[in-house]
Design a protein around this motif. Structure first.
Motif, PDB file in Angstrom:
ATOM      1  N   GLU A  25      22.849  60.277  22.868  1.00  0.00           N
ATOM      2  CA  GLU A  25      22.840  60.028  24.304  1.00  0.00           C
ATOM      3  C   GLU A  25      21.485  60.416  24.898  1.00  0.00           C
ATOM      4  OE1 GLU A  25      25.680  60.874  28.088  1.00  0.00           O
ATOM      5  OE2 GLU A  25      25.233  62.583  26.804  1.00  0.00           O
ATOM      6  N   ASP A  26      20.931  61.550  24.463  1.00  0.00           N
ATOM      7  CA  ASP A  26      19.612  61.975  24.942  1.00  0.00           C
ATOM      8  C   ASP A  26      18.569  60.908  24.629  1.00  0.00           C
ATOM      9  OD1 ASP A  26      20.748  64.365  25.732  1.00  0.00           O
ATOM     10  OD2 ASP A  26      19.946  65.506  24.030  1.00  0.00           O
TER      11      ASP A  26
ATOM     12  N   GLY B 132      26.447  63.083  18.898  1.00  0.00           N
ATOM     13  CA  GLY B 132      26.669  62.186  20.028  1.00  0.00           C
ATOM     14  C   GLY B 132      25.779  62.528  21.209  1.00  0.00           C
ATOM     15  N   GLN B 133      25.631  63.813  21.464  1.00  0.00           N
ATOM     16  CA  GLN B 133      24.766  64.241  22.560  1.00  0.00           C
ATOM     17  C   GLN B 133      23.309  63.905  22.275  1.00  0.00           C
ATOM     18  OE1 GLN B 133      25.968  68.331  22.659  1.00  0.00           O
ATOM     19  NE2 GLN B 133      27.494  67.974  24.258  1.00  0.00           N
TER      20      GLN B 133
ATOM     21  N   ARG C 242      30.155  65.998  18.209  1.00  0.00           N
ATOM     22  CA  ARG C 242      29.725  66.104  19.601  1.00  0.00           C
ATOM     23  C   ARG C 242      28.208  66.305  19.672  1.00  0.00           C
ATOM     24  NH1 ARG C 242      34.142  68.410  21.046  1.00  0.00           N
ATOM     25  NH2 ARG C 242      33.547  70.502  20.437  1.00  0.00           N
TER      26      ARG C 242
ATOM     27  N   GLU D 256      19.051  57.709  24.186  1.00  0.00           N
ATOM     28  CA  GLU D 256      19.294  56.515  25.002  1.00  0.00           C
ATOM     29  C   GLU D 256      18.711  56.701  26.400  1.00  0.00           C
ATOM     30  OE1 GLU D 256      20.336  52.928  26.541  1.00  0.00           O
ATOM     31  OE2 GLU D 256      20.241  53.508  24.447  1.00  0.00           O
ATOM     32  N   GLU D 257      18.839  57.897  26.934  1.00  0.00           N
ATOM     33  CA  GLU D 257      18.352  58.156  28.288  1.00  0.00           C
ATOM     34  C   GLU D 257      16.831  58.124  28.364  1.00  0.00           C
ATOM     35  OE1 GLU D 257      20.095  61.850  29.424  1.00  0.00           O
ATOM     36  OE2 GLU D 257      22.092  60.995  29.617  1.00  0.00           O
TER      37      GLU D 257
END
Length: 85
Positions: free
Chosen positions: A75-76, A71-72, A68, A78-79
């Motif tokens: 994601e950070d 993954g976070q 997790r 990607e943003e």
């Protein structure tokens, strides 16, 4: 010939909305160079993160909390990554 096409900058504007640079220079202005430098840092950071994520994702002993977390972080990235054109 200089481009008048808006460039998406690698940082957000006010309230997190996309920030664009419209310039008639050849990409040599201070702001253009700063954006180039920040994009290079973001790409290096993303590559380093993937370097850490790949072995963890292959590790069958990795627990849900570790997965997790990575993954976070992905994601950070990607943003905040600049849009590629």
């Amino acid at each position: 010939m200089p481009s008048s096409r808006p460039r998406l900058l690698p940082w957000p504007g006010l309230n997190g909305q996309p920030c664009f640079l419209v310039s008639d220079d050849t990409g040599t202005s201070h702001l253009s160079r700063l954006a180039d430098e920040m994009e290079a840092v973001q790409l290096r950071t993303g590559a380093e993160l993937l370097g850490h994520a790949r072995p963890l994702l292959r590790d069958r002993k990795a627990d849900a909390c570790e997965l997790r977390f990575v993954g976070q972080r992905l994601e950070d990235r990607e943003e905040t990554a600049p849009e590629q054109s």
